[in-house]
Design a protein around this motif. Structure first.
Motif, PDB file in Angstrom:
ATOM      1  N   ASP A 135       7.558  75.982  -4.970  1.00  0.00           N
ATOM      2  CA  ASP A 135       6.505  75.612  -5.946  1.00  0.00           C
ATOM      3  C   ASP A 135       7.012  75.482  -7.300  1.00  0.00           C
ATOM      4  OD1 ASP A 135       4.846  75.093  -3.608  1.00  0.00           O
ATOM      5  OD2 ASP A 135       3.814  76.978  -3.845  1.00  0.00           O
ATOM      6  N   GLY A 136       7.565  76.515  -7.475  1.00  0.00           N
ATOM      7  CA  GLY A 136       7.991  76.594  -8.957  1.00  0.00           C
ATOM      8  C   GLY A 136       9.242  75.703  -9.123  1.00  0.00           C
ATOM      9  N   ARG A 137      10.107  75.143  -8.114  1.00  0.00           N
ATOM     10  CA  ARG A 137      11.312  74.321  -8.433  1.00  0.00           C
ATOM     11  C   ARG A 137      10.722  73.142  -8.781  1.00  0.00           C
ATOM     12  NH1 ARG A 137      16.497  73.050  -7.941  1.00  0.00           N
ATOM     13  NH2 ARG A 137      16.829  71.019  -7.855  1.00  0.00           N
ATOM     14  N   ASP A 138       9.598  72.634  -8.215  1.00  0.00           N
ATOM     15  CA  ASP A 138       9.080  71.183  -8.308  1.00  0.00           C
ATOM     16  C   ASP A 138       8.382  71.080  -9.722  1.00  0.00           C
ATOM     17  OD1 ASP A 138      10.108  69.881  -6.188  1.00  0.00           O
ATOM     18  OD2 ASP A 138       7.870  69.685  -5.301  1.00  0.00           O
ATOM     19  N   ARG A 139       7.547  72.276 -10.081  1.00  0.00           N
ATOM     20  CA  ARG A 139       7.142  72.430 -11.412  1.00  0.00           C
ATOM     21  C   ARG A 139       8.228  72.010 -12.550  1.00  0.00           C
ATOM     22  NH1 ARG A 139       5.480  77.576 -11.813  1.00  0.00           N
ATOM     23  NH2 ARG A 139       3.761  77.186 -10.156  1.00  0.00           N
ATOM     24  N   HIS A 140       9.165  72.893 -12.476  1.00  0.00           N
ATOM     25  CA  HIS A 140      10.326  72.540 -13.341  1.00  0.00           C
ATOM     26  C   HIS A 140      11.199  71.233 -13.217  1.00  0.00           C
ATOM     27  CE1 HIS A 140      14.441  72.685 -14.889  1.00  0.00           C
ATOM     28  NE2 HIS A 140      13.788  73.275 -16.023  1.00  0.00           N
ATOM     29  N   THR A 141      11.166  70.784 -11.963  1.00  0.00           N
ATOM     30  CA  THR A 141      12.041  69.547 -11.857  1.00  0.00           C
ATOM     31  C   THR A 141      11.151  68.468 -12.362  1.00  0.00           C
ATOM     32  OG1 THR A 141      13.133  70.009  -9.832  1.00  0.00           O
ATOM     33  CG2 THR A 141      12.509  67.926 -10.145  1.00  0.00           C
ATOM     34  N   ASN A 142       9.904  68.453 -12.209  1.00  0.00           N
ATOM     35  CA  ASN A 142       9.030  67.486 -12.673  1.00  0.00           C
ATOM     36  C   ASN A 142       8.999  67.238 -14.284  1.00  0.00           C
ATOM     37  OD1 ASN A 142       8.333  66.167 -10.257  1.00  0.00           O
ATOM     38  ND2 ASN A 142       6.382  67.721 -10.170  1.00  0.00           N
ATOM     39  N   TRP A 143       9.408  68.465 -14.954  1.00  0.00           N
ATOM     40  CA  TRP A 143       9.408  68.585 -16.254  1.00  0.00           C
ATOM     41  C   TRP A 143      10.421  68.248 -16.921  1.00  0.00           C
ATOM     42  CZ3 TRP A 143       6.133  70.129 -20.253  1.00  0.00           C
ATOM     43  CH2 TRP A 143       6.688  70.329 -21.400  1.00  0.00           C
ATOM     44  N   ALA A 144      11.565  68.465 -16.297  1.00  0.00           N
ATOM     45  CA  ALA A 144      12.983  68.119 -16.738  1.00  0.00           C
ATOM     46  C   ALA A 144      13.378  66.810 -16.604  1.00  0.00           C
ATOM     47  CB  ALA A 144      14.109  68.831 -15.957  1.00  0.00           C
ATOM     48  N   ASN A 145      12.805  66.132 -15.404  1.00  0.00           N
ATOM     49  CA  ASN A 145      12.929  64.678 -15.118  1.00  0.00           C
ATOM     50  C   ASN A 145      11.994  63.906 -16.102  1.00  0.00           C
ATOM     51  OD1 ASN A 145      14.871  65.145 -13.059  1.00  0.00           O
ATOM     52  ND2 ASN A 145      13.483  65.072 -11.724  1.00  0.00           N
ATOM     53  N   MET A 146      10.765  64.407 -16.339  1.00  0.00           N
ATOM     54  CA  MET A 146       9.661  63.467 -17.075  1.00  0.00           C
ATOM     55  C   MET A 146      10.186  63.399 -18.591  1.00  0.00           C
ATOM     56  SD  MET A 146       6.373  66.054 -17.144  1.00  0.00           S
ATOM     57  CE  MET A 146       5.302  64.594 -18.192  1.00  0.00           C
ATOM     58  N   HIS A 147      11.216  64.181 -19.097  1.00  0.00           N
ATOM     59  CA  HIS A 147      11.310  64.505 -20.637  1.00  0.00           C
ATOM     60  C   HIS A 147      13.115  63.997 -20.606  1.00  0.00           C
ATOM     61  CE1 HIS A 147       7.723  66.881 -20.411  1.00  0.00           C
ATOM     62  NE2 HIS A 147       7.653  66.214 -21.479  1.00  0.00           N
ATOM     63  N   ARG A 148      13.604  63.833 -19.430  1.00  0.00           N
ATOM     64  CA  ARG A 148      15.186  63.419 -19.637  1.00  0.00           C
ATOM     65  C   ARG A 148      15.201  62.144 -20.376  1.00  0.00           C
ATOM     66  NH1 ARG A 148      19.277  60.502 -18.411  1.00  0.00           N
ATOM     67  NH2 ARG A 148      21.087  61.459 -17.167  1.00  0.00           N
ATOM     68  N   SER A 149      16.102  62.126 -21.310  1.00  0.00           N
ATOM     69  CA  SER A 149      16.539  60.777 -22.272  1.00  0.00           C
ATOM     70  C   SER A 149      17.512  60.186 -21.594  1.00  0.00           C
ATOM     71  CB  SER A 149      16.854  61.219 -23.567  1.00  0.00           C
ATOM     72  OG  SER A 149      15.483  61.947 -24.247  1.00  0.00           O
ATOM     73  N   PHE A 150      17.901  58.919 -21.953  1.00  0.00           N
ATOM     74  CA  PHE A 150      19.164  58.183 -21.472  1.00  0.00           C
ATOM     75  C   PHE A 150      19.743  57.523 -23.060  1.00  0.00           C
ATOM     76  CE2 PHE A 150      15.928  58.156 -18.436  1.00  0.00           C
ATOM     77  CZ  PHE A 150      16.700  58.762 -17.208  1.00  0.00           C
ATOM     78  N   PRO A 151      20.730  58.124 -23.375  1.00  0.00           N
ATOM     79  CA  PRO A 151      21.700  59.080 -22.913  1.00  0.00           C
ATOM     80  C   PRO A 151      20.773  60.563 -23.150  1.00  0.00           C
ATOM     81  CG  PRO A 151      22.415  58.719 -24.884  1.00  0.00           C
ATOM     82  CD  PRO A 151      21.299  57.631 -24.589  1.00  0.00           C
ATOM     83  N   PRO A 152      21.245  61.568 -22.302  1.00  0.00           N
ATOM     84  CA  PRO A 152      20.566  62.941 -22.377  1.00  0.00           C
ATOM     85  C   PRO A 152      20.687  63.421 -23.785  1.00  0.00           C
ATOM     86  CG  PRO A 152      22.571  63.251 -21.321  1.00  0.00           C
ATOM     87  CD  PRO A 152      22.524  61.552 -21.328  1.00  0.00           C
ATOM     88  N   VAL A 153      19.677  64.229 -24.331  1.00  0.00           N
ATOM     89  CA  VAL A 153      19.644  65.097 -25.452  1.00  0.00           C
ATOM     90  C   VAL A 153      20.047  66.441 -25.472  1.00  0.00           C
ATOM     91  CG1 VAL A 153      18.028  65.655 -27.362  1.00  0.00           C
ATOM     92  CG2 VAL A 153      17.726  63.469 -26.253  1.00  0.00           C
ATOM     93  N   ALA A 154      21.153  66.776 -26.296  1.00  0.00           N
ATOM     94  CA  ALA A 154      21.674  68.223 -25.925  1.00  0.00           C
ATOM     95  C   ALA A 154      20.816  69.222 -26.857  1.00  0.00           C
ATOM     96  CB  ALA A 154      22.943  68.099 -26.416  1.00  0.00           C
ATOM     97  N   ASP A 155      19.897  68.666 -27.977  1.00  0.00           N
ATOM     98  CA  ASP A 155      19.485  69.511 -28.755  1.00  0.00           C
ATOM     99  C   ASP A 155      18.702  70.557 -28.249  1.00  0.00           C
ATOM    100  OD1 ASP A 155      18.265  70.550 -30.997  1.00  0.00           O
ATOM    101  OD2 ASP A 155      17.686  68.783 -32.015  1.00  0.00           O
ATOM    102  N   ALA A 156      18.584  71.832 -28.170  1.00  0.00           N
ATOM    103  CA  ALA A 156      17.954  72.797 -27.707  1.00  0.00           C
ATOM    104  C   ALA A 156      16.420  72.643 -28.179  1.00  0.00           C
ATOM    105  CB  ALA A 156      18.573  74.100 -27.903  1.00  0.00           C
TER     106      ALA A 156
END
Length: 863
Positions: free
Chosen positions: A176-197
């Motif tokens: 349950d926790g993994r999918d909560r974070h997975t959706n967050w990371a994927n929905m905010h992923r940029s192309f190319p990825p943003v390294a700025d913390a």
């Protein structure tokens, strides 16, 4: 490859997927079967390019099982959100065909049976566990790659692994926790990825993916077993008793990589044999170092992390004759993030966990007999160690609360601890334990070290720094009367039959019909659930402010403070309808309900006395969100869901100002920073309380209420006796962490004196109560002498670490108090009564706040 080359590596993976990815994760390996689909072939993207959803992870393992006879899948349970918890068994076909024989022979090492099998040819049992913290996702991706390699490789070395080991892979411990974070990371992923913390991808909203559905940290739950995930996992664990268990994590982005050993002595559990730490840990460390050296990754050991608390996934195996191993990888918290070592890619974090997964398998197989022999000797030495232990056995019981006993018994049985009935009345530890209502746990049993962990109290430590709690005596968490037994007491003890799972089955519970009133005691842990069920059905109830005795259908009975009376005549239901409901809720919750034929008491108050107060149905509201503790909020949510079946309205702090507070009669604020509440919000809360409602506060929320003048209480500020209040003492720089860390009360148990005549103390039989404290806040007793419900006793420490300076400050300060605010009241818990969902002993304080808060009238003080 060094970390400062990571951005180039990441781009290479994207531009040259097939060749680059294979070479990156499995450099130079030419023996991977093309008939076995790689993760990237199955998923349609490169490992590390996206975060993989849990259902796709499960699907990949199912595909491996479909195409290969090396892999077999079983579901061991489901999460609260109904995600499948799977374990993949990876071994040779011959081993799998003889799997039950292998299991039974392996269990003989634990059971200490006279005819032990030969270790020659006995497979070592390896359990690779990943992703217990959902927002530490790299390990589950590594789990797929590990399973792929063990399935697809035809190297002679891998074939040896399959022949000499049974390998269990649990790819996601917290779906349950993994999918909560997975959706967050994927929905905010940029192309190319943003390294700025600072990018949103790297900064989750509340609650984080670290926690499960109820916002609990499952990596603290291997001992208390509060959650469905942990119960399923521990049931599987005890079917096998693995020899080596991994626990893969992530840590701060600017770190590198950690593997065991942890800090010698200071972070280790003294009840575990030294051979575990000095032998097995040091035996395996060169394997991990070699794997990391080969790919050029930085790492460290022996400095931090905790091996003492037995409730981690990396420590519980140590108490079961295995070796638990924690791995920590610097986190990209997304797909690419800047760090002091250069840009850190998701793929890089995955690779580090991959090489250590395979190094674990290699080390376990190459030292197979070492691990098997260690497990055999571990349980043999447990018996010897028990004979030298000051406590040869333990007795516990509570005649007035069978449901709390049942809950504790379930914990013991799940941990495979032997428990027996007590067949005669016994005085031990200045307590009386009744025959048939108390229970005996012998020290001399294979699970002695687990027994000691659950019953013993410890106050002497080799270190003053703790990664987590320093006290975990579960018998005290459950608030159960208990005592230790010495050698002579155990020798003459008249033990009854051994308790088994039938103890947990519902017993016969009859409820007689009454045309006058029903009464049930508030001592039983499940009594609040009965009360709420009645309130939901609109049944009028009253609580006794004074004790009394009365004749019931079953004879004369005594009832103490807090007993609940349900009159018959004033209900809108017929006597027959009420009886059916009383019988239903009593049986469902296993709470005895007595029927009375009249209201005249033989001693104490009569049933029509003004000392019976009408109760109001709780309508609670919990503030959650940014700044508040997701753990403490989750503990309350879970408790009300699972224990009371009470709906709880949870409102984000950012939405608070739009609320109509008059819909609720109780507002709960847990540990947190409430700066997002503006002055208007504060005044609204104050006015709402003064109208007659109840504000329930925990820990720092008490400080917030004091600072905002909602309550006229004071914090206790005491100077350190070691420095006489001076702050100019000079110390060496390298001692800073140890010196300052020792000043923190990180988690320990203390005695308080509880006013059991106060509504917050209803249901308790004894004034001494053990509470859990993990904060440095100290609260002065109220100026109103009737408002300090619980105060710390002299010599309060029961178990755990606390510095001498802090221990001197605690006695005489308040643990719980009630403050008057207009026609309402504010209940302040300076300690958390619901810690980790397992403090049955203090849950009742919180239940009392919920059910009796609205009827608490703070007495006026005469001038």
């Amino acid at each position: 490859m060094k970390q400062f080359f990571l951005p180039l590596v990441f781009l290479m993976i994207i531009i040259f997927p097939a060749a680059a990815q294979q070479e990156y994760f499995f450099p130079g390996n030419k023996s991977l079967s093309e008939e076995i689909p790689s993760p990237q072939e199955f998923l349609g993207y490169e490992v590390g390019e996206f975060h993989t959803r849990h259902d796709r992870l499960v699907a990949y393992f199912e595909e491996l099982a479909r195409v290969s006879n090396r892999v077999h899948i079983q579901e061991i349970g489901k999460t609260y959100e109904q995600r499948s918890m799977i374990v993949a068994t990876i071994t040779s076909e011959q081993n799998y065909n003889n799997l039950e024989t292998i299991r039974q022979e392996h269990l003989q090492l634990i059971k200490q049976e006279p005819s032990l099998p030969s270790l020659d040819g006995m497979p070592v049992i390896i359990q690779l566990g990943y992703n217990v913290h959902g927002n530490e996702p790299s390990s589950s991706e590594a789990a797929m790659l590990t399973a792929y390699y063990l399935t697809a490789s035809n190297d002679l070395e891998v074939l040896r692994y399959l022949e000499e080991a049974v390998i269990f892979v649990e790819p996601v411990l917290n779906p349950d926790g993994r999918d909560r974070h997975t959706n967050w990371a994927n929905m905010h992923r940029s192309f190319p990825p943003v390294a700025d913390a600072n990018d949103r991808e790297h900064n989750e909203v509340w609650p984080s993916g670290r926690v499960n559905h109820y916002w609990f940290d499952l990596n603290r739950d291997w001992l208390p077993l509060v959650h469905v995930e942990s119960k399923a996992r521990i049931d599987f664990y005890h079917r096998w008793y693995p020899n080596v268990v991994t626990d893969f994590h992530e840590m701060g982005t600017n770190s590198t990589y950690f593997f065991e050993p942890t800090k010698p002595f200071g972070s280790e559990n003294p009840i575990i044999p030294r051979s575990n730490y000095e032998g097995l840990n040091n035996l395996l460390a060169p394997y991990f170092a070699g794997a990391m050296d080969e790919i050029g990754s930085l790492y460290f050991t022996k400095e931090v992390f905790d091996n003492s608390y037995p409730g981690y996934g990396s420590t519980y195996p140590d108490i079961q004759g295995g070796l638990g191993l924690v791995f920590e990888q610097a986190s990209s918290r997304g797909h690419l993030q800047e760090s002091i070592h250069g840009d850190l890619s998701f793929a890089f974090t995955i690779r580090n966990h991959l090489v250590n997964s395979l190094a674990t398998v290699k080390a376990a197989v190459e030292n197979r007999e070492v691990f098997l022999r260690h497990q055999k000797e571990f349980f043999e030495s447990a018996i010897t160690q028990a004979e030298d232990h000051p406590s040869r056995g333990y007795i516990f019981g509570d005649a007035g609360d069978s449901n709390r006993i049942r809950a504790f018994m379930d914990l013991l049985l799940r941990h495979k601890i032997e428990v027996y009935e007590n067949n005669r009345d016994l005085i031990a530890g200045n307590r009386r334990f009744e025959a048939g209502r108390s229970y005996f746990v012998p020290g001399s049993q294979p699970q002695f070290r687990m027994v000691a962990s659950i019953f013993d109290t410890v106050t002497q430590f080799q270190d003053s720094l703790f990664y987590d709690t320093s006290a975990w005596s579960m018998v005290h968490a459950y608030g159960l009367p208990s005592a230790t037994l010495n050698k002579s007491q155990v020798r003459t003890f008249n033990r009854g039959s051994r308790i088994d799972s039938t103890f947990m089955e519902p017993g016969d519970l009859s409820v007689e019909k009454s045309n006058y009133a029903y009464i049930f005691s508030w001592e039983d842990y499940n009594a609040p659930a009965v009360l709420y069920k009645l309130q939901q059905k609109g049944i009028l109830t009253r609580v006794a402010y004074k004790p009394f005795s009365i004749k019931t259908v079953n004879g004369e009975k005594e009832f103490s403070y807090g007993s609940i009376m349900v009159p018959v005549a004033i209900q809108e239901l017929s006597p027959e309808e009420l009886y059916q409901i009383m019988r239903e809720v009593a049986v469902e919750n296993r709470v005895p309900v007595e029927a009375v034929t009249g209201g005249f008491s033989t001693t104490g108050v009569d049933l029509g006395s003004r000392s019976f107060e009408a109760l109001e149905k709780p309508q609670p509201l919990l503030i959650i969100g940014k700044g508040t503790s997701q753990y403490e909020a989750g503990e309350i949510w879970h408790m009300l869901d699972s224990k009371l079946k009470m709906p709880l309205t949870k409102v984000d702090i950012l939405d608070f100002s739009r609320l109509d507070l008059d819909r609720y009669n109780e507002l709960i604020m847990v540990q947190g920073n409430y700066n997002l509440l503006d002055e208007e919000d504060v005044q609204n809360i104050k006015a709402w309380v003064e109208k007659g409602n109840t504000l329930i506060l925990q820990k720092s929320a008490v400080t917030w209420a004091i600072n905002n003048k909602i309550i006229a209480e004071e914090l206790e500020v005491k100077k350190d006796t070691a420095t006489n209040g001076e702050t100019t003492v000079r110390r060496d720089f390298e001692t800073a962490e140890a010196t300052e860390g020792a000043k923190i009360i990180g988690g320990s148990m203390y005695r308080v004196d509880l006013d059991i005549t106060h509504p917050l103390g209803f249901g308790y039989k004894e004034r001494e109560l053990i509470v859990y404290k993990n904060n440095n806040t100290l609260l002065k007793p109220s100026k109103n002498p009737y408002s300090t419900v619980a105060v710390y006793k002299e010599n309060p420490l029961v178990s755990g670490y606390v510095s001498r300076e802090n221990l001197e400050k605690i006695p005489g300060t308040a643990s719980t108090l009630v403050s008057k605010a207009g026609r309402g009241r504010v209940i302040s818990f300076i300690d958390n009564p619901n810690f980790r969902g397992t403090w049955y002993g203090t849950n009742k304080l919180f239940f009392n706040a919920l059910f009796f808060g609205q009827i608490i009238k703070v007495p006026n003080i005469a001038n």
